[in-house]
Design an enzyme around this catalytic site. Structure first.
Site, PDB file in Angstrom:
ATOM      1  N   TYR A 148       0.823  -1.209   0.000  1.00 17.71           N
ATOM      2  CA  TYR A 148       0.000   0.000   0.000  1.00 17.71           C
ATOM      3  C   TYR A 148       0.861   1.264   0.000  1.00 17.71           C
ATOM      4  CZ  TYR A 148      -4.701  -1.895   0.856  1.00 17.71           C
ATOM      5  OH  TYR A 148      -5.916  -2.506   0.740  1.00 17.71           O
ATOM      6  N   LYS A 192       3.187 -15.366   2.722  1.00 12.26           N
ATOM      7  CA  LYS A 192       3.400 -16.098   1.468  1.00 12.26           C
ATOM      8  C   LYS A 192       4.914 -16.317   1.374  1.00 12.26           C
ATOM      9  CE  LYS A 192       1.886 -17.811  -2.442  1.00 12.26           C
ATOM     10  NZ  LYS A 192       0.955 -18.955  -2.544  1.00 12.26           N
ATOM     11  N   ASP A 196      -2.948 -18.233   0.773  1.00 11.44           N
ATOM     12  CA  ASP A 196      -3.958 -18.923  -0.043  1.00 11.44           C
ATOM     13  C   ASP A 196      -4.641 -20.026   0.780  1.00 11.44           C
ATOM     14  OD1 ASP A 196      -1.464 -20.141  -0.047  1.00 11.44           O
ATOM     15  OD2 ASP A 196      -1.570 -20.840  -2.118  1.00 11.44           O
ATOM     16  N   ASP A 240      -6.254  -6.928   4.222  1.00  7.75           N
ATOM     17  CA  ASP A 240      -7.393  -6.263   3.582  1.00  7.75           C
ATOM     18  C   ASP A 240      -8.331  -7.325   3.022  1.00  7.75           C
ATOM     19  OD1 ASP A 240      -8.937  -4.177   2.366  1.00  7.75           O
ATOM     20  OD2 ASP A 240      -7.979  -4.664   0.454  1.00  7.75           O
ATOM     21  N   ASP A 265     -12.105  -8.902   4.852  1.00  6.58           N
ATOM     22  CA  ASP A 265     -13.407  -8.844   4.184  1.00  6.58           C
ATOM     23  C   ASP A 265     -14.018 -10.242   4.121  1.00  6.58           C
ATOM     24  OD1 ASP A 265     -13.345  -6.089   3.650  1.00  6.58           O
ATOM     25  OD2 ASP A 265     -14.150  -6.371   1.631  1.00  6.58           O
TER      26      ASP A 265
HETATM   27  C1  IPM Z   1     -10.346  -1.172   4.201  1.00  8.32           C
HETATM   28  C2  IPM Z   1     -10.642  -0.593   2.835  1.00  8.32           C
HETATM   29  C3  IPM Z   1      -9.496   0.326   2.433  1.00  8.32           C
HETATM   30  C4  IPM Z   1      -8.236  -0.496   2.348  1.00  8.32           C
HETATM   31  C5  IPM Z   1      -9.728   1.112   1.115  1.00  8.32           C
HETATM   32  C6  IPM Z   1     -11.013   1.898   1.149  1.00  8.32           C
HETATM   33  C7  IPM Z   1      -8.552   1.988   0.779  1.00  8.32           C
HETATM   34  O1  IPM Z   1     -10.841  -1.604   1.892  1.00  8.32           O
HETATM   35  O2  IPM Z   1     -10.249  -0.398   5.177  1.00  8.32           O
HETATM   36  O3  IPM Z   1     -10.203  -2.389   4.301  1.00  8.32           O
HETATM   37  O4  IPM Z   1      -7.957  -1.110   1.320  1.00  8.32           O
HETATM   38  O5  IPM Z   1      -7.491  -0.522   3.333  1.00  8.32           O
HETATM   39 MG    MG Z   2     -10.784  -3.544   2.687  1.00 10.00          MG
END
Ligand code: IPM
Ligand code: MG
Length: 351
Positions: free
Chosen positions: A142, A189, A221, A245, A249
Site C-alpha cells: 500500500y 506467502k 492462499d 485487507d 473482508d
Molecule cells: C479497508 C478498505 C481500504 C483499504 C480502502 C477503502 C482503501 O478496503 O479499510 O479495508 O484497502 O485498506
Molecule cells: Mg478492505
C-alpha cells in the site's frame, strides 16, 4: 469525565450511521455522567468536494487533539470507475493511517446466534466462530513506491517491510492472543515473497518469548481456504497490509453480519474506530443502513478510553435489539424492518 471525540462521518452512509453512534454515546454520557465533545471534520469525497483534498490538515489537527476518532466510511462511485482521477477519497484514508501512525487494524469477528441463518456457510461450520484479524496498516504494498514506466506500458507497486514494522505488529498480536485463547496464526506467502520470509523469520524469533502462546504459520492462499472450511479453528490471525485487507473482508461475511462488525485502528497517535463495511453509496440518504457496526465501533472506542462498564452497556443494548428484532432491512428478513434512525433511537432509549 470529559472526552474529545473527532467525528469524521465521511461519504455515503457514513453521516447516517455516525449519527446513531453519537446518539448512543450521548446516552452513555447521560447514564454514566461523562461529557463527549464531538468535533466534526471532513474526509474522503466529501472533503475533496469541500476543500480539494481527502484528508485536510485541519481534519488531522482535530484528530491529533482528540481522545479518539469516530469514523464513518470513505468512497464514492464517481471515483471508482475513473482510473485517471488525480485525487481519490481512499487516499485520505491512507494518509490518515500514515499520519496518525495507525499501524494495526483490529477486526474482531464474532457470530450472533440470531443471525446464523444469514451466513453463506452451514450453521455447524460457523456457529461459535470467534476470532480477531490483526492487519498491518501502514506498510507493505500500500505504501511502497509505485508508478508507471515512461511509455505507460507497465506499472509497479513495491512491497517493503522493515524488521521493526514486523516486530511491533507481531507484539500487538501476541498481546491480543495472550488475552484471548492463546493461539496466533501468522499468515504470509513465505514460499514466494521476500517480505513474507522476513515476517516468518521475525515471528520464529519472537515465538520463543511467548511460550504460553501456540504460534502457527499459514500461507495466505491456504488461510483463505481454511477460513471458509474451519473458521472456528482461528483465535488471532496476524498478517501484512494487503493480505489483511482481503482476508478481513472474507472473514467479515462468513458470520453473515457484515453490517455488525466494528474495527479499531491503533498506533502512535489517536486511535480510529470505524465499521468495517464501506460507504454503501446505493443506500446513502435512505435511512436504511445498519448502524450497529458503527455503534459497536463506539463500544471499542469506549474500551480504549478505559470505560469498560460503559462499553458493556452498549454491547448489551445491541444484543437486546437483535434479540427483539429491532433491526434494519439487511437482517430483518420477513419481519418488520426498522429505519437506521429508529434503531439508533431505540438503542439510545434502552441503554
Ligand atoms: C479497508 C478498505 C481500504 C483499504 C480502502 C477503502 C482503501 O478496503 O479499510 O479495508 O484497502 O485498506
Ligand atoms: Mg478492505
Amino acid at each position: 469525565m470529559k472526552f474529545k471525540i473527532a467525528t469524521l462521518p465521511g461519504d455515503g452512509i457514513g453521516p447516517e450511521i455516525v449519527d446513531q453512534a453519537i446518539k448512543v454515546m450521548k446516552a452513555v454520557g447521560k447514564k454514566f455522567d461523562h461529557e463527549f465533545e464531538f468535533n466534526f471534520a471532513v474526509t474522503g469525497a466529501a472533503a475533496i468536494d469541500e476543500v480539494g483534498e481527502p484528508y485536510p490538515e485541519a481534519t488531522h489537527k482535530i484528530c491529533l487533539e482528540s481522545d479518539a476518532v469516530l469514523f464513518g466510511a470513505i468512497g464514492d462511485p464517481k471515483y471508482d470507475n475513473d482510473p485517471s482521477a488525480k485525487v481519490r477519497p481512499e487516499q485520505g484514508l491512507l494518509k490518515m493511517r500514515k499520519q496518525l501512525g495507525l499501524y494495526a487494524n483490529i477486526r474482531p469477528v464474532t457470530t450472533f446466534p440470531s443471525l446464523l441463518h444469514k451466513s453463506p456457510l452451514r450453521k455447524d461450520i460457523v456457529e461459535g466462530a470467534d476470532f480477531v484479524v490483526v492487519r498491518e496498516l501502514t506498510g507493505g504494498i500500500y505504501f511502497g513506491g509505485k508508478g508507471r514506466s515512461e511509455d505507460l506500458k507497465s506499472a509497479f507497486d513495491n512491497c517493503e517491510y522493515s524488521t521493526e514494522e514486523v516486530e511491533r505488529i507481531l507484539k500487538l498480536a501476541y498481546d491480543y492472543a495472550g488475552k484471548r485463547n492463546k493461539r496466533l496464526t501468522v499468515v504470509d506467502k513465505a514460499n514466494v515473497l521476500a517480505t513474507s520470509r522476513l515476517w516468518r523469520e521475525v515471528a520464529q524469533r519472537m515465538e520463543k518469548d511467548y511460550e504460553n502462546i501456540e504460534t502457527d504459520y499459514m500461507f495466505v492462499d491456504n488461510a483463505a481456504m481454511q477460513l471458509i472450511q474451519w473458521p472456528k479453528k482461528f483465535d488471532v490471525m496476524v498478517t501484512e497490509n494487503m493480505f489483511g485487507d482481503i482476508l478481513s473482508d472474507e472473514a467479515s461475511v462468513i458470520t453473515g453480519s457484515l453490517g455488525l462488525l466494528p474495527s479499531a485502528s491503533v498506533g502512535k497517535e489517536t486511535s480510529v474506530f470505524e465499521p468495517i463495511h464501506g460507504s454503501y453509496p446505493q443506500a446513502a440518504g435512505k435511512d436504511i443502513a445498519n448502524p450497529v457496526a458503527t455503534v459497536l465501533s463506539a463500544a471499542m472506542l469506549l474500551e480504549s478510553l478505559d470505560l469498560l462498564e460503559e462499553a458493556k452497556a452498549v454491547r448489551d443494548v445491541v444484543n437486546r435489539s437483535l434479540d427483539q428484532d429491532v433491526v434494519t432491512e439487511d437482517i430483518a428478513g420477513d419481519k418488520k424492518a426498522y429505519k437506521t434512525s429508529e434503531v439508533g433511537d431505540w438503542l439510545a432509549a434502552n441503554l
